[in-house]
Design a protein around this motif. Structure first.
Motif, PDB file in Angstrom:
ATOM      1  N   VAL A  74      -7.166-105.253  60.957  1.00 34.22           N
ATOM      2  CA  VAL A  74      -7.314-106.483  61.608  1.00 34.22           C
ATOM      3  C   VAL A  74      -6.815-107.474  60.004  1.00 34.22           C
ATOM      4  N   TYR A  75      -5.707-107.871  58.951  1.00 31.59           N
ATOM      5  CA  TYR A  75      -5.620-107.909  58.304  1.00 31.59           C
ATOM      6  C   TYR A  75      -5.544-109.449  58.057  1.00 31.59           C
ATOM      7  N   THR A  76      -4.831-110.350  56.685  1.00 30.30           N
ATOM      8  CA  THR A  76      -4.982-111.309  56.327  1.00 30.30           C
ATOM      9  C   THR A  76      -3.328-111.875  57.469  1.00 30.30           C
ATOM     10  N   GLU A  77      -2.394-111.458  57.380  1.00 32.48           N
ATOM     11  CA  GLU A  77      -1.672-111.719  58.196  1.00 32.48           C
ATOM     12  C   GLU A  77      -1.715-111.773  59.438  1.00 32.48           C
ATOM     13  N   ASP A  78      -2.352-110.838  59.875  1.00 34.84           N
ATOM     14  CA  ASP A  78      -2.913-111.364  61.645  1.00 34.84           C
ATOM     15  C   ASP A  78      -3.129-111.919  61.490  1.00 34.84           C
ATOM     16  N   ILE A  79      -4.355-112.540  61.336  1.00 35.63           N
ATOM     17  CA  ILE A  79      -4.781-114.092  61.080  1.00 35.63           C
ATOM     18  C   ILE A  79      -4.226-115.083  60.895  1.00 35.63           C
ATOM     19  N   LEU A  80      -3.227-114.942  60.367  1.00 38.43           N
ATOM     20  CA  LEU A  80      -2.336-115.959  59.816  1.00 38.43           C
ATOM     21  C   LEU A  80      -1.523-116.054  60.627  1.00 38.43           C
ATOM     22  N   THR A  81      -0.944-115.135  61.682  1.00 42.08           N
ATOM     23  CA  THR A  81       0.412-114.534  62.827  1.00 42.08           C
ATOM     24  C   THR A  81      -0.859-115.547  64.208  1.00 42.08           C
ATOM     25  N   ILE A  82      -1.931-115.714  64.065  1.00 44.63           N
ATOM     26  CA  ILE A  82      -2.800-115.814  65.012  1.00 44.63           C
ATOM     27  C   ILE A  82      -2.604-117.186  65.067  1.00 44.63           C
ATOM     28  N   GLY A  83      -3.047-117.655  63.757  1.00 46.68           N
ATOM     29  CA  GLY A  83      -3.745-118.952  63.577  1.00 46.68           C
ATOM     30  C   GLY A  83      -1.799-119.990  64.235  1.00 46.68           C
ATOM     31  N   GLU A  84      -0.505-119.470  63.469  1.00 49.72           N
ATOM     32  CA  GLU A  84       0.378-119.959  63.972  1.00 49.72           C
ATOM     33  C   GLU A  84       1.050-119.912  65.184  1.00 49.72           C
ATOM     34  N   VAL A  85       0.458-119.439  65.648  1.00 49.19           N
ATOM     35  CA  VAL A  85       0.412-118.810  67.431  1.00 49.19           C
ATOM     36  C   VAL A  85      -0.194-120.257  68.384  1.00 49.19           C
ATOM     37  N   LEU A  86      -1.351-120.216  67.565  1.00 52.12           N
ATOM     38  CA  LEU A  86      -2.612-120.748  68.119  1.00 52.12           C
ATOM     39  C   LEU A  86      -1.952-122.718  67.728  1.00 52.12           C
ATOM     40  N   LEU A  87      -1.574-122.959  66.204  1.00 55.10           N
ATOM     41  CA  LEU A  87      -1.324-124.236  66.312  1.00 55.10           C
ATOM     42  C   LEU A  87       0.422-124.879  67.079  1.00 55.10           C
ATOM     43  N   ASN A  88       0.841-123.609  67.168  1.00 56.53           N
ATOM     44  CA  ASN A  88       2.488-123.905  68.325  1.00 56.53           C
ATOM     45  C   ASN A  88       1.474-124.221  68.938  1.00 56.53           C
ATOM     46  N   TYR A  89       1.076-123.108  70.028  1.00 55.93           N
ATOM     47  CA  TYR A  89       0.527-123.742  71.401  1.00 55.93           C
ATOM     48  C   TYR A  89      -0.288-125.092  70.952  1.00 55.93           C
ATOM     49  N   LEU A  90      -1.203-125.729  70.343  1.00 55.11           N
ATOM     50  CA  LEU A  90      -1.836-127.042  70.414  1.00 55.11           C
ATOM     51  C   LEU A  90      -0.692-128.079  69.922  1.00 55.11           C
ATOM     52  N   GLU A  91       0.095-127.760  69.324  1.00 51.62           N
ATOM     53  CA  GLU A  91       1.182-128.862  69.642  1.00 51.62           C
ATOM     54  C   GLU A  91       2.065-129.267  70.562  1.00 51.62           C
ATOM     55  N   GLN A  92       1.947-128.111  71.988  1.00 51.66           N
ATOM     56  CA  GLN A  92       2.658-127.839  72.950  1.00 51.66           C
ATOM     57  C   GLN A  92       1.486-128.709  73.475  1.00 51.66           C
ATOM     58  N   ALA A  93       0.348-127.811  73.493  1.00 53.85           N
ATOM     59  CA  ALA A  93      -0.930-128.773  74.647  1.00 53.85           C
ATOM     60  C   ALA A  93      -1.482-130.378  74.460  1.00 53.85           C
ATOM     61  N   LEU A  94      -1.323-130.280  73.275  1.00 53.13           N
ATOM     62  CA  LEU A  94      -2.096-131.632  73.672  1.00 53.13           C
ATOM     63  C   LEU A  94      -0.729-132.650  72.774  1.00 53.13           C
ATOM     64  N   GLY A  95       0.244-132.656  72.813  1.00 56.95           N
ATOM     65  CA  GLY A  95       1.846-133.318  73.197  1.00 56.95           C
ATOM     66  C   GLY A  95       1.093-134.358  71.641  1.00 56.95           C
ATOM     67  N   ARG A  96       1.151-136.154  72.599  1.00 49.79           N
ATOM     68  CA  ARG A  96       1.109-137.209  72.011  1.00 49.79           C
ATOM     69  C   ARG A  96      -0.491-137.836  71.383  1.00 49.79           C
ATOM     70  N   GLN A  97      -1.318-136.113  71.798  1.00 51.03           N
ATOM     71  CA  GLN A  97      -2.326-136.624  71.814  1.00 51.03           C
ATOM     72  C   GLN A  97      -2.672-135.871  70.207  1.00 51.03           C
ATOM     73  N   MET A  98      -1.838-135.682  69.893  1.00 45.13           N
ATOM     74  CA  MET A  98      -2.065-134.465  69.051  1.00 45.13           C
ATOM     75  C   MET A  98      -1.854-134.925  67.488  1.00 45.13           C
ATOM     76  N   SER A  99      -2.833-135.767  66.030  1.00 48.91           N
ATOM     77  CA  SER A  99      -2.610-135.840  65.609  1.00 48.91           C
ATOM     78  C   SER A  99      -1.467-135.713  63.867  1.00 48.91           C
ATOM     79  N   ASP A 100      -0.913-136.250  62.878  1.00 57.03           N
ATOM     80  CA  ASP A 100      -0.122-135.923  62.756  1.00 57.03           C
ATOM     81  C   ASP A 100      -0.286-135.084  61.637  1.00 57.03           C
ATOM     82  N   SER A 101      -2.259-134.753  61.405  1.00 59.09           N
ATOM     83  CA  SER A 101      -2.439-134.183  60.322  1.00 59.09           C
ATOM     84  C   SER A 101      -3.345-132.959  60.551  1.00 59.09           C
ATOM     85  N   LEU A 102      -3.025-132.828  62.061  1.00 59.89           N
ATOM     86  CA  LEU A 102      -3.674-131.877  62.581  1.00 59.89           C
ATOM     87  C   LEU A 102      -3.346-130.689  61.916  1.00 59.89           C
TER      88      LEU A 102
END
Length: 182
Positions: free
Chosen positions: A105-133
């Motif tokens: 597990v390397y830096t890039e793997d963690i960043l990839t997981i972070g990117e997928v998680l952020l994409n998911y949060l954007e979908q799951a939270l919808g309008r509840q997501m703040s612009d600064s998140l």
């Protein structure tokens, strides 16, 4: 700014968003891992799903749920407790990296997981997501990734997720955006 690398405002933003999804960590965690495997199939090999030999698919596999809960609880511990106590934040990150020390597990793997998680949060939270998140979240994942060894120089071919028409920024684009932030 303390060891978390985040401002007080960014911590509040992350804490608020986390509060919206923490009630269903098993479902959200499973969904994030399934999304990760869909976009980057090579990550399936990073996990062991043998504890549920009767599962017909990953969607129903209780080993996947268990691992997803552990991943989300680790992120939650950083947000819920580590933001209040930077020493605890540091100790939690040390424990996470120690658990992954013998795995590739390397830096890039963690960043990839972070990117997928952020994409998911954007979908799951919808309008509840703040612009600064997105920026706050990305800074958190850069801090986490900084605790892992650098990605090896030899590129590892990914079996998906490299669609040139994908409107989502790549990891390197997000890194550039975050480094431009004040």
């Amino acid at each position: 700014m303390d060891q978390t690398g985040l401002t007080a405002s960014e911590k509040i933003t992350l804490f608020s968003a986390w509060g919206l999804i923490r009630k269903d960590l098993d479902v959200h965690g499973r969904n994030v891992l399934l999304l990760l495997f869909h976009k980057h199939p090579r990550y399936i090999a990073y996990f062991d799903f043998t504890d549920d030999p009767n599962a017909q698919s990953l969607v129903d596999n209780k080993s996947l749920y268990d691992q997803a809960i552990h991943v989300f609880k680790a992120v939650g511990a950083l947000i819920e407790y580590g933001f209040k106590d930077p020493v605890l934040f540091d100790a939690t990150l040390r424990k996470i990296t120690r658990r992954h020390k013998d795995r590739p597990v390397y830096t890039e793997d963690i960043l990839t997981i972070g990117e997928v998680l952020l994409n998911y949060l954007e979908q799951a939270l919808g309008r509840q997501m703040s612009d600064s998140l997105p920026d706050a979240f990305w800074k958190l994942f850069q801090t986490i990734a900084g605790r892992f060894p650098a990605t090896p120089k030899t590129p590892i071919a990914d079996e998906g997720g490299d669609d040139a028409n994908d409107p989502q920024p790549t990891t390197s684009q997000r890194q550039d955006r975050a480094s431009d932030a004040p």
